[in-house]
Design a protein around this motif. Structure first.
Motif, PDB file in Angstrom:
ATOM      1  N   PRO A  76       0.818  -1.222   0.000  1.00  0.00           N
ATOM      2  CA  PRO A  76       0.000   0.000   0.000  1.00  0.00           C
ATOM      3  C   PRO A  76       0.856   1.280   0.000  1.00  0.00           C
ATOM      4  CG  PRO A  76      -0.808  -1.549   1.650  1.00  0.00           C
ATOM      5  CD  PRO A  76       0.465  -2.114   1.110  1.00  0.00           C
ATOM      6  N   ARG A  77       1.989   1.247   0.716  1.00  0.00           N
ATOM      7  CA  ARG A  77       2.859   2.425   0.776  1.00  0.00           C
ATOM      8  C   ARG A  77       3.412   2.771  -0.607  1.00  0.00           C
ATOM      9  NH1 ARG A  77       7.828   2.932   0.587  1.00  0.00           N
ATOM     10  NH2 ARG A  77       8.372   0.790   1.064  1.00  0.00           N
ATOM     11  N   VAL A  78       3.864   1.763  -1.335  1.00  0.00           N
ATOM     12  CA  VAL A  78       4.449   2.024  -2.658  1.00  0.00           C
ATOM     13  C   VAL A  78       3.366   2.422  -3.665  1.00  0.00           C
ATOM     14  CG1 VAL A  78       4.494  -0.265  -3.759  1.00  0.00           C
ATOM     15  CG2 VAL A  78       6.371   1.299  -4.127  1.00  0.00           C
ATOM     16  N   ILE A  79       2.163   1.881  -3.515  1.00  0.00           N
ATOM     17  CA  ILE A  79       1.053   2.280  -4.402  1.00  0.00           C
ATOM     18  C   ILE A  79       0.729   3.763  -4.184  1.00  0.00           C
ATOM     19  CG2 ILE A  79      -1.435   1.973  -4.821  1.00  0.00           C
ATOM     20  CD1 ILE A  79      -0.910  -1.085  -4.418  1.00  0.00           C
ATOM     21  N   ASN A  80       0.727   4.189  -2.930  1.00  0.00           N
ATOM     22  CA  ASN A  80       0.510   5.615  -2.619  1.00  0.00           C
ATOM     23  C   ASN A  80       1.633   6.484  -3.183  1.00  0.00           C
ATOM     24  OD1 ASN A  80      -1.902   5.189  -1.308  1.00  0.00           O
ATOM     25  ND2 ASN A  80      -0.966   5.093   0.727  1.00  0.00           N
ATOM     26  N   ALA A  81       2.864   5.999  -3.074  1.00  0.00           N
ATOM     27  CA  ALA A  81       4.004   6.753  -3.593  1.00  0.00           C
ATOM     28  C   ALA A  81       3.910   6.914  -5.115  1.00  0.00           C
ATOM     29  CB  ALA A  81       5.318   6.067  -3.208  1.00  0.00           C
ATOM     30  N   ILE A  82       3.454   5.877  -5.795  1.00  0.00           N
ATOM     31  CA  ILE A  82       3.284   5.946  -7.252  1.00  0.00           C
ATOM     32  C   ILE A  82       2.185   6.957  -7.599  1.00  0.00           C
ATOM     33  CG2 ILE A  82       2.468   4.647  -9.284  1.00  0.00           C
ATOM     34  CD1 ILE A  82       3.947   2.185  -8.076  1.00  0.00           C
TER      35      ILE A  82
ATOM     36  N   ALA B 165      11.889  11.035 -11.119  1.00  0.00           N
ATOM     37  CA  ALA B 165      12.713  10.034 -10.429  1.00  0.00           C
ATOM     38  C   ALA B 165      11.929   9.291  -9.345  1.00  0.00           C
ATOM     39  CB  ALA B 165      13.949  10.695  -9.826  1.00  0.00           C
ATOM     40  N   GLU B 166      11.067  10.032  -8.618  1.00  0.00           N
ATOM     41  CA  GLU B 166      10.284   9.385  -7.551  1.00  0.00           C
ATOM     42  C   GLU B 166       9.373   8.301  -8.126  1.00  0.00           C
ATOM     43  OE1 GLU B 166       9.831  12.940  -7.610  1.00  0.00           O
ATOM     44  OE2 GLU B 166      11.193  13.466  -5.972  1.00  0.00           O
ATOM     45  N   TYR B 167       8.766   8.610  -9.269  1.00  0.00           N
ATOM     46  CA  TYR B 167       7.867   7.653  -9.907  1.00  0.00           C
ATOM     47  C   TYR B 167       8.635   6.388 -10.295  1.00  0.00           C
ATOM     48  CZ  TYR B 167       4.864   5.495 -13.424  1.00  0.00           C
ATOM     49  OH  TYR B 167       4.112   4.603 -14.143  1.00  0.00           O
ATOM     50  N   HIS B 168       9.793   6.567 -10.952  1.00  0.00           N
ATOM     51  CA  HIS B 168      10.566   5.408 -11.410  1.00  0.00           C
ATOM     52  C   HIS B 168      11.103   4.598 -10.228  1.00  0.00           C
ATOM     53  CE1 HIS B 168      10.136   6.289 -15.616  1.00  0.00           C
ATOM     54  NE2 HIS B 168      10.422   7.565 -15.362  1.00  0.00           N
TER      55      HIS B 168
ATOM     56  N   ALA C 123       9.683   4.378  -7.251  1.00  0.00           N
ATOM     57  CA  ALA C 123       8.538   3.701  -6.643  1.00  0.00           C
ATOM     58  C   ALA C 123       8.112   2.496  -7.489  1.00  0.00           C
ATOM     59  CB  ALA C 123       7.370   4.671  -6.470  1.00  0.00           C
ATOM     60  N   ARG C 124       8.144   2.659  -8.816  1.00  0.00           N
ATOM     61  CA  ARG C 124       7.790   1.527  -9.700  1.00  0.00           C
ATOM     62  C   ARG C 124       8.793   0.387  -9.543  1.00  0.00           C
ATOM     63  NH1 ARG C 124       3.029   0.960 -12.595  1.00  0.00           N
ATOM     64  NH2 ARG C 124       4.290  -0.567 -13.645  1.00  0.00           N
ATOM     65  N   GLU C 125      10.065   0.737  -9.431  1.00  0.00           N
ATOM     66  CA  GLU C 125      11.100  -0.284  -9.258  1.00  0.00           C
ATOM     67  C   GLU C 125      10.883  -1.015  -7.927  1.00  0.00           C
ATOM     68  OE1 GLU C 125      15.883  -0.285  -8.800  1.00  0.00           O
ATOM     69  OE2 GLU C 125      15.063   1.042 -10.339  1.00  0.00           O
ATOM     70  N   GLN C 126      10.583  -0.244  -6.889  1.00  0.00           N
ATOM     71  CA  GLN C 126      10.333  -0.833  -5.579  1.00  0.00           C
ATOM     72  C   GLN C 126       9.089  -1.727  -5.624  1.00  0.00           C
ATOM     73  OE1 GLN C 126       9.793   2.004  -2.396  1.00  0.00           O
ATOM     74  NE2 GLN C 126      10.798   0.639  -0.954  1.00  0.00           N
ATOM     75  N   GLN C 127       8.072  -1.291  -6.354  1.00  0.00           N
ATOM     76  CA  GLN C 127       6.861  -2.093  -6.492  1.00  0.00           C
ATOM     77  C   GLN C 127       7.194  -3.439  -7.150  1.00  0.00           C
ATOM     78  OE1 GLN C 127       3.861  -0.833  -9.336  1.00  0.00           O
ATOM     79  NE2 GLN C 127       2.228  -1.514  -7.957  1.00  0.00           N
ATOM     80  N   GLY C 128       8.033  -3.408  -8.173  1.00  0.00           N
ATOM     81  CA  GLY C 128       8.443  -4.645  -8.846  1.00  0.00           C
ATOM     82  C   GLY C 128       9.159  -5.584  -7.890  1.00  0.00           C
ATOM     83  N   PHE C 129      10.028  -5.019  -7.056  1.00  0.00           N
ATOM     84  CA  PHE C 129      10.750  -5.822  -6.074  1.00  0.00           C
ATOM     85  C   PHE C 129       9.782  -6.446  -5.069  1.00  0.00           C
ATOM     86  CE2 PHE C 129      12.648  -6.113  -1.834  1.00  0.00           C
ATOM     87  CZ  PHE C 129      13.639  -7.058  -2.078  1.00  0.00           C
ATOM     88  N   ILE C 130       8.847  -5.643  -4.551  1.00  0.00           N
ATOM     89  CA  ILE C 130       7.880  -6.116  -3.554  1.00  0.00           C
ATOM     90  C   ILE C 130       7.018  -7.232  -4.131  1.00  0.00           C
ATOM     91  CG2 ILE C 130       5.788  -5.460  -2.269  1.00  0.00           C
ATOM     92  CD1 ILE C 130       7.181  -2.694  -1.826  1.00  0.00           C
ATOM     93  N   GLU C 131       6.496  -7.011  -5.353  1.00  0.00           N
ATOM     94  CA  GLU C 131       5.645  -8.034  -5.971  1.00  0.00           C
ATOM     95  C   GLU C 131       6.432  -9.320  -6.223  1.00  0.00           C
ATOM     96  OE1 GLU C 131       2.414  -7.796  -6.071  1.00  0.00           O
ATOM     97  OE2 GLU C 131       2.488  -5.725  -5.384  1.00  0.00           O
ATOM     98  N   GLY C 132       7.692  -9.182  -6.644  1.00  0.00           N
ATOM     99  CA  GLY C 132       8.542 -10.355  -6.871  1.00  0.00           C
ATOM    100  C   GLY C 132       8.788 -11.127  -5.587  1.00  0.00           C
ATOM    101  N   ARG C 133       9.038 -10.395  -4.503  1.00  0.00           N
ATOM    102  CA  ARG C 133       9.295 -11.043  -3.207  1.00  0.00           C
ATOM    103  C   ARG C 133       8.021 -11.722  -2.689  1.00  0.00           C
ATOM    104  NH1 ARG C 133      12.412 -14.107  -0.322  1.00  0.00           N
ATOM    105  NH2 ARG C 133      12.215 -13.753   1.902  1.00  0.00           N
ATOM    106  N   ILE C 134       6.860 -11.087  -2.889  1.00  0.00           N
ATOM    107  CA  ILE C 134       5.588 -11.704  -2.480  1.00  0.00           C
ATOM    108  C   ILE C 134       5.408 -13.034  -3.211  1.00  0.00           C
ATOM    109  CG2 ILE C 134       3.056 -11.512  -2.700  1.00  0.00           C
ATOM    110  CD1 ILE C 134       3.399  -8.488  -2.006  1.00  0.00           C
ATOM    111  N   GLN C 135       5.649 -13.040  -4.519  1.00  0.00           N
ATOM    112  CA  GLN C 135       5.514 -14.284  -5.299  1.00  0.00           C
ATOM    113  C   GLN C 135       6.495 -15.346  -4.819  1.00  0.00           C
ATOM    114  OE1 GLN C 135       5.953 -12.984  -9.394  1.00  0.00           O
ATOM    115  NE2 GLN C 135       3.745 -13.078  -9.708  1.00  0.00           N
ATOM    116  N   GLU C 136       7.735 -14.918  -4.530  1.00  0.00           N
ATOM    117  CA  GLU C 136       8.766 -15.855  -4.073  1.00  0.00           C
ATOM    118  C   GLU C 136       8.360 -16.496  -2.741  1.00  0.00           C
ATOM    119  OE1 GLU C 136      13.511 -15.792  -2.872  1.00  0.00           O
ATOM    120  OE2 GLU C 136      12.556 -13.942  -3.510  1.00  0.00           O
ATOM    121  N   ILE C 137       7.875 -15.682  -1.800  1.00  0.00           N
ATOM    122  CA  ILE C 137       7.477 -16.204  -0.487  1.00  0.00           C
ATOM    123  C   ILE C 137       6.272 -17.127  -0.621  1.00  0.00           C
ATOM    124  CG2 ILE C 137       6.527 -15.610   1.787  1.00  0.00           C
ATOM    125  CD1 ILE C 137       8.205 -13.023   1.642  1.00  0.00           C
ATOM    126  N   GLU C 138       5.276 -16.713  -1.427  1.00  0.00           N
ATOM    127  CA  GLU C 138       4.093 -17.558  -1.611  1.00  0.00           C
ATOM    128  C   GLU C 138       4.481 -18.903  -2.217  1.00  0.00           C
ATOM    129  OE1 GLU C 138       1.429 -14.904  -3.722  1.00  0.00           O
ATOM    130  OE2 GLU C 138       0.454 -14.306  -1.840  1.00  0.00           O
TER     131      GLU C 138
END
Length: 158
Positions: free
Chosen positions: A27-33, A46-49, A51-66
């Motif tokens: 939710p934090r990164v979605i708000n930042a985007i 730069a903030e947008y890019h 935040a998008r990069e961080q979102q990609g990392f978070i989503e990747g880590r969620i998939q990895e943990i699941e």
């Protein structure tokens, strides 16, 4: 798919991280985007890019943990009979027969291994040499520095 052994604590840590990622980080990164989008031109934002990069990392880590949790076979050694035999999840006390040094390790899943915390992977050479042996047995461990003999002095189900 093969199940991957994991301790109860290892599973709890992954679930806590997953809840943190889904409930707080995502939710934090979605708000930042959304905020960065409001600043206009996205090409030079730069903030947008970031935040998008961080979102990609978070989503990747969620998939990895699941994925890890879906493959996990959680093993609780505290509920198993104490036979003195070395199995996944136990904590072993060893005596190095070359120098009488005592060491203590818990045998854990690959993702849980942390040598500084005394947790060794079930796939490590030392764990492979110990599995199936019993208190009083001597295990021969091949290390980069040569062969080391360890006597298994104690096996605990913690």
């Amino acid at each position: 798919m093969n199940k991957v052994p994991m301790t109860v604590v290892g599973e709890q840590r992954l679930r806590e991280e997953l809840n943190q990622l889904k409930g707080v980080e995502r939710p934090r990164v979605i708000n930042a985007i959304a905020e960065a989008r409001e600043h206009g031109d996205l090409k030079e934002n730069a903030e947008y890019h970031a935040a998008r990069e961080q979102q990609g990392f978070i989503e990747g880590r969620i998939q990895e943990i699941e994925s890890k949790l879906s493959l996990a076979q959680v093993i609780d050694v505290t509920k198993m009979p104490k036979t003195g035999k070395v199995i996944f999840g136990v904590t072993v006390e060893l005596i190095n027969l070359d120098n009488d040094e005592e060491v203590r390790y818990q045998i854990v899943g690959e993702d849980e291994a942390d040598i500084k915390a005394g947790k060794i992977s079930v796939t490590s050479p030392i764990a492979r040499a110990l599995i199936g042996k019993e208190e009083g047995d001597v295990a021969l461990v091949r290390t980069p520095g040569g062969e080391v003999e360890y006597e298994i002095s104690n096996v605990e189900h913690l």
